[in-house]
Design a protein around this motif. Structure first.
Motif, mmCIF file in Angstrom:
data_model
loop_
_atom_site.group_PDB
_atom_site.id
_atom_site.type_symbol
_atom_site.label_atom_id
_atom_site.label_comp_id
_atom_site.label_asym_id
_atom_site.label_seq_id
_atom_site.Cartn_x
_atom_site.Cartn_y
_atom_site.Cartn_z
ATOM 1 N N HIS A 183 0.829 -1.204 0.000
ATOM 2 C CA HIS A 183 0.000 0.000 0.000
ATOM 3 C C HIS A 183 0.864 1.255 0.000
ATOM 4 N N ARG A 184 1.962 1.225 0.701
ATOM 5 C CA ARG A 184 2.867 2.374 0.734
ATOM 6 C C ARG A 184 3.428 2.655 -0.661
ATOM 7 N N HIS A 187 0.484 4.214 -2.682
ATOM 8 C CA HIS A 187 -0.070 5.478 -2.168
ATOM 9 C C HIS A 187 0.948 6.184 -1.275
ATOM 10 N N GLU A 189 1.636 9.181 -1.003
ATOM 11 C CA GLU A 189 1.164 10.473 -0.467
ATOM 12 C C GLU A 189 0.436 10.322 0.863
ATOM 13 N N ILE A 190 -0.014 9.109 1.180
ATOM 14 C CA ILE A 190 -0.776 8.895 2.409
ATOM 15 C C ILE A 190 0.147 8.753 3.611
ATOM 16 N N ASP A 217 -8.773 -4.279 -1.121
ATOM 17 C CA ASP A 217 -7.803 -3.392 -1.780
ATOM 18 C C ASP A 217 -6.443 -4.068 -1.695
#
Length: 224
Positions: A183-184, A187, A189-190, A217
């Protein structure tokens, strides 16, 4: 994931008198020599077992597990930083998952399984660690006991299992670690921290992608 090996051997060059061939040590001195050699051998193996070897081991383990097992794997994530709140949401999601499949589940989590038998600790210290583990688990027990006994699909309280003694708990740790890096990577920006993404963790995680729920996801359910 901590992987090591033990190698016991007797009769090597330089054996002290009394240790011959595969003969087991009998005296206190012989046993002390044996233990010292075991520690040295394990230490050398751990030093040779570096980051690349660990990454390959995780990838191979998850690959074999995924090809030969029937299971569903998912990770939960949340912007809420309260472990108790996140766990309560997780239990609700798991209860719905089990109800939809007309099945029942048991929950194991990485925690102190019993009194620590480390020789460096005395009885009082081991008891303190165990009682602290029980107190820390109270919010997780509460989430289970809040379920309706007449219809609940999650059985029993969550069961603590020390990952040092469980390959499946280590596999779950590896999957969660890989889900985070996956996920990193997608994304950046999160995530506010500056930790580097681990390609090795992602490659290991992808070995289990056939077992991710279709509505997730990349294997993650977001719980708010």
């Amino acid at each position: 994931m901590d992987v090591g090996a033990r190698c016991l051997a007797f009769g090597e060059a330089g054996d002290p008198p009394g240790i011959r061939g595969s003969e087991a040590p009998r005296t206190a001195r012989e046993r002390a020599v044996q233990r010292s050699r075991e520690v040295l051998r394990v230490g050398r193996r751990h030093r040779r077992f570096g980051a690349a070897q660990r990454a390959a081991t995780g990838r191979i383990m998850l690959s074999h597990l995924s090809k030969r097992s029937d299971f569903t794997v998912f990770t939960v994530g949340s912007t809420d930083r309260s472990p108790a709140t996140l766990y309560a949401h997780f239990v609700a999601r798991l209860e719905d998952w089990a109800e939809a499949r007309r099945t029942h589940v048991l929950v194991f989590y990485d925690g102190q399984q019993g009194t620590d038998e480390s020789p460096e600790l005395d009885a009082a210290q081991r008891q303190h660690i165990w009682e602290r583990a029980l107190r820390s688990a109270a919010p997780y027990r509460a989430a289970h006991r809040a379920l309706d006994l007449r219809s609940r699909r999650i059985l029993e309280d969550p069961m603590m299992q020390d990952s040092r003694y469980s390959q499946l708990i280590q596999a779950a740790d590896l999957l969660a670690y890989g889900a985070y890096h996956r996920h990193r990577q997608g994304h950046p920006e999160i995530w506010t921290t500056q930790h580097a993404t681990s390609p090795a963790a992602i490659r290991a995680y992808l070995q289990a992608r056939a077992h991710w729920p279709e509505d997730s996801d990349d294997g993650v359910y977001w719980l708010g």
